[in-house]
Structures are given as structure tokens and as C-alpha cells.
Design a protein around this motif. Sequence first.
Motif, PDB file in Angstrom:
ATOM      1  N   GLU A 177       6.106  -3.439   7.675  1.00  0.00           N
ATOM      2  CA  GLU A 177       5.408  -4.682   7.348  1.00  0.00           C
ATOM      3  C   GLU A 177       4.586  -5.210   8.511  1.00  0.00           C
ATOM      4  N   ASN A 178       3.451  -5.785   8.165  1.00  0.00           N
ATOM      5  CA  ASN A 178       2.683  -6.621   9.082  1.00  0.00           C
ATOM      6  C   ASN A 178       2.859  -8.041   8.556  1.00  0.00           C
ATOM      7  N   GLU A 179       3.796  -8.755   9.156  1.00  0.00           N
ATOM      8  CA  GLU A 179       4.177 -10.075   8.656  1.00  0.00           C
ATOM      9  C   GLU A 179       3.028 -11.065   8.753  1.00  0.00           C
ATOM     10  N   LEU A 180       2.226 -10.981   9.816  1.00  0.00           N
ATOM     11  CA  LEU A 180       1.132 -11.932  10.015  1.00  0.00           C
ATOM     12  C   LEU A 180       0.059 -11.799   8.940  1.00  0.00           C
ATOM     13  N   GLN A 181      -0.326 -10.558   8.639  1.00  0.00           N
ATOM     14  CA  GLN A 181      -1.403 -10.336   7.667  1.00  0.00           C
ATOM     15  C   GLN A 181      -0.887 -10.065   6.256  1.00  0.00           C
ATOM     16  N   LYS A 182       0.427 -10.101   6.101  1.00  0.00           N
ATOM     17  CA  LYS A 182       1.046  -9.939   4.779  1.00  0.00           C
ATOM     18  C   LYS A 182       0.623  -8.625   4.112  1.00  0.00           C
ATOM     19  N   ILE A 183       0.793  -7.548   4.867  1.00  0.00           N
ATOM     20  CA  ILE A 183       0.499  -6.214   4.345  1.00  0.00           C
ATOM     21  C   ILE A 183       1.711  -5.326   4.580  1.00  0.00           C
ATOM     22  N   ARG A 184       2.083  -4.587   3.577  1.00  0.00           N
ATOM     23  CA  ARG A 184       3.264  -3.717   3.654  1.00  0.00           C
ATOM     24  C   ARG A 184       2.851  -2.300   3.253  1.00  0.00           C
ATOM     25  N   ILE A 185       3.260  -1.300   4.018  1.00  0.00           N
ATOM     26  CA  ILE A 185       3.033   0.081   3.607  1.00  0.00           C
ATOM     27  C   ILE A 185       4.363   0.689   3.180  1.00  0.00           C
ATOM     28  N   ILE A 186       4.313   1.458   2.107  1.00  0.00           N
ATOM     29  CA  ILE A 186       5.506   2.134   1.613  1.00  0.00           C
ATOM     30  C   ILE A 186       5.185   3.620   1.480  1.00  0.00           C
ATOM     31  N   PHE A 187       6.124   4.440   1.930  1.00  0.00           N
ATOM     32  CA  PHE A 187       5.912   5.882   1.891  1.00  0.00           C
ATOM     33  C   PHE A 187       6.623   6.492   0.691  1.00  0.00           C
ATOM     34  N   VAL A 188       5.867   7.240  -0.108  1.00  0.00           N
ATOM     35  CA  VAL A 188       6.398   7.894  -1.294  1.00  0.00           C
ATOM     36  C   VAL A 188       5.886   9.335  -1.317  1.00  0.00           C
TER      37      VAL A 188
ATOM     38  N   ILE B 140       0.853  -1.186   0.000  1.00  0.00           N
ATOM     39  CA  ILE B 140       0.000   0.000   0.000  1.00  0.00           C
ATOM     40  C   ILE B 140       0.889   1.236   0.000  1.00  0.00           C
ATOM     41  N   ALA B 141       0.762   2.065  -1.030  1.00  0.00           N
ATOM     42  CA  ALA B 141       1.560   3.290  -1.141  1.00  0.00           C
ATOM     43  C   ALA B 141       0.834   4.441  -0.444  1.00  0.00           C
ATOM     44  N   LEU B 142       1.565   5.109   0.446  1.00  0.00           N
ATOM     45  CA  LEU B 142       1.020   6.246   1.184  1.00  0.00           C
ATOM     46  C   LEU B 142       1.985   7.421   1.098  1.00  0.00           C
ATOM     47  N   ALA B 143       1.447   8.618   1.254  1.00  0.00           N
ATOM     48  CA  ALA B 143       2.280   9.814   1.361  1.00  0.00           C
ATOM     49  C   ALA B 143       2.212  10.302   2.797  1.00  0.00           C
TER      50      ALA B 143
ATOM     51  N   LYS C 232       2.199   1.311 -12.024  1.00  0.00           N
ATOM     52  CA  LYS C 232       3.278   0.458 -12.511  1.00  0.00           C
ATOM     53  C   LYS C 232       3.374  -0.871 -11.771  1.00  0.00           C
ATOM     54  N   GLY C 233       2.559  -1.058 -10.715  1.00  0.00           N
ATOM     55  CA  GLY C 233       2.527  -2.331 -10.018  1.00  0.00           C
ATOM     56  C   GLY C 233       3.507  -2.486  -8.880  1.00  0.00           C
ATOM     57  N   ALA C 234       4.275  -1.425  -8.572  1.00  0.00           N
ATOM     58  CA  ALA C 234       5.168  -1.479  -7.419  1.00  0.00           C
ATOM     59  C   ALA C 234       4.356  -1.482  -6.126  1.00  0.00           C
ATOM     60  N   ALA C 235       3.152  -0.913  -6.185  1.00  0.00           N
ATOM     61  CA  ALA C 235       2.197  -0.978  -5.081  1.00  0.00           C
ATOM     62  C   ALA C 235       0.888  -1.519  -5.627  1.00  0.00           C
ATOM     63  N   ASP C 236       0.185  -2.278  -4.793  1.00  0.00           N
ATOM     64  CA  ASP C 236      -1.097  -2.848  -5.206  1.00  0.00           C
ATOM     65  C   ASP C 236      -2.240  -1.873  -4.943  1.00  0.00           C
ATOM     66  N   LEU C 237      -2.134  -1.147  -3.837  1.00  0.00           N
ATOM     67  CA  LEU C 237      -3.122  -0.148  -3.447  1.00  0.00           C
ATOM     68  C   LEU C 237      -2.404   1.156  -3.137  1.00  0.00           C
ATOM     69  N   GLY C 238      -3.144   2.242  -3.139  1.00  0.00           N
ATOM     70  CA  GLY C 238      -2.570   3.525  -2.773  1.00  0.00           C
ATOM     71  C   GLY C 238      -3.658   4.460  -2.289  1.00  0.00           C
ATOM     72  N   VAL C 239      -3.256   5.457  -1.519  1.00  0.00           N
ATOM     73  CA  VAL C 239      -4.190   6.496  -1.065  1.00  0.00           C
ATOM     74  C   VAL C 239      -3.634   7.837  -1.506  1.00  0.00           C
ATOM     75  N   LEU C 240      -4.448   8.595  -2.220  1.00  0.00           N
ATOM     76  CA  LEU C 240      -4.023   9.901  -2.698  1.00  0.00           C
ATOM     77  C   LEU C 240      -5.226  10.799  -2.855  1.00  0.00           C
ATOM     78  N   GLY C 241      -4.975  12.089  -2.970  1.00  0.00           N
ATOM     79  CA  GLY C 241      -6.051  13.042  -3.163  1.00  0.00           C
ATOM     80  C   GLY C 241      -6.636  12.937  -4.560  1.00  0.00           C
ATOM     81  N   LYS C 242      -7.920  13.178  -4.651  1.00  0.00           N
ATOM     82  CA  LYS C 242      -8.592  13.171  -5.953  1.00  0.00           C
ATOM     83  C   LYS C 242      -7.966  14.203  -6.890  1.00  0.00           C
ATOM     84  N   ASP C 243      -7.407  15.282  -6.326  1.00  0.00           N
ATOM     85  CA  ASP C 243      -6.773  16.303  -7.145  1.00  0.00           C
ATOM     86  C   ASP C 243      -5.596  15.724  -7.933  1.00  0.00           C
ATOM     87  N   ILE C 244      -4.769  14.925  -7.265  1.00  0.00           N
ATOM     88  CA  ILE C 244      -3.621  14.307  -7.943  1.00  0.00           C
ATOM     89  C   ILE C 244      -4.102  13.262  -8.938  1.00  0.00           C
TER      90      ILE C 244
END
Length: 208
Positions: A41-52, A6-9, A63-75
Motif C-alpha cells: 500500500e501507498n497510504e498517502l496516495q491511497k493506491i494498493r497493488i495486489i499480486f495475482v 491495481i492487480a499485477l502479475a 469482478k471488481g476486486a481490483a480497479d485496474l490491472g496490467v496483463l498481456g494482450k494475449d490473456i
Amino acid sequence: MDFVNIALAKGRLAENTLKMLTLQGITFPDYHPGSRKLIYENELQKIRIIFVKPSDVAIYVEKGAADLGVLGKDILMENEANLYEVMDLGFGQCKFVVAALRDYVDQPGKKIRVATKFPNVSRKYFHQLGRPIEVIKLNGSVELAPIIGLSDVIVDIVETGKTLQENGLIIISPICRVSARLVANKVSFKTKMSHISRIIEGLRQNAD
């Protein structure tokens, strides 16, 4: 099971997202807001957050480096990325507007000089109105442009309108409301459907 990335800012969008994840039992024990780490990482639930960077969230997801992401509708509107917009998370609410000096007088048929950080959004909006424009792409302090004569109007996002007011500008036309959106990579949405669906359902239950 593969990790879901999951990509987050960093900032309010990330903090609100992490609160919603926590409500469904997804936590990252080594995370704290002051940390300089970029991956947790949350190893048990297999979820990783990455900050960009905020402007890079859509790129990482597309590009598939993240499966999910959260961003503003403006971007999301500006980048026009090839991904799924899954849901409105309800926070980070603001709006796109056209603003100008208080004494600005529109002259129909005349090309409008528009200063903005969002050239694609601006072109699309004025094209729908049938108005010719000259876009002046700026990276910051767009409020200054009409004051010094660089542009006739600006297109920007506002939350309270206080910055506009303090610089002698007024909203002359609202464009649309924007807020935080959950987006998904199109391939991941199929290949990791079960895992991703559980995350989405949990977020949906806790959305504002």
C-alpha cells in the motif's frame, strides 16, 4: 478517499509497471522483488497493488476486486473479459503466430489440428479464414505437439522465435502483435474516475 487497487502479475510486467508508477511519484516502500507479500500500500496516495497469477488479473478486475490491472494482450484476447482496455503500455511486446514443422504442407479444406494454450484465439482466427479446426488444449510445451504428431500446427505467442527454431518449427502465419495493456473495471472507472484518471495520465506520459 477509497484505495485504488491495481492487480499485477509478478515478473517483467509488474516490474515495468512499478517503474512507470515510480516515475510519477507512486512508490511502495516495503516492496522488493524477492518478497512473498501479495499486497502493498501507498497510504498517502491511497493506491494498493495486489499480486495475482497472470491468468487471474482479468478476473480480479472484471469482478471488481481490483480497479485496474496490467496483463498481456494475449490473456486479454483469450479471456474475453468484460472490462475496459484503457491503454497499450508499450512493453512486453511479442506476437501471436501459427507455426508448424518446416515440411508442413497445408491442405485446403482439410480440418487442421491446432495445439495451443489459447483455444479462443485459435478458433476466432481460423474461423475468420473459414477453416475448420480441431483444437487440442495444452498447458505447456506446445512446440512438442507437431513433432510427435499430436497436431498439424500450433498457435502460440513468441518473442524472438528461438524456441520454435530450436525445435524445428517455423512461423507460417502471423496473427497479431501483443503487448502489456492497462485494463479497468467498468464500475470503478466511473465511481473512482478522478483517482483512476490521475494514475492513467501518469502512465500515459511515461509509456514507451
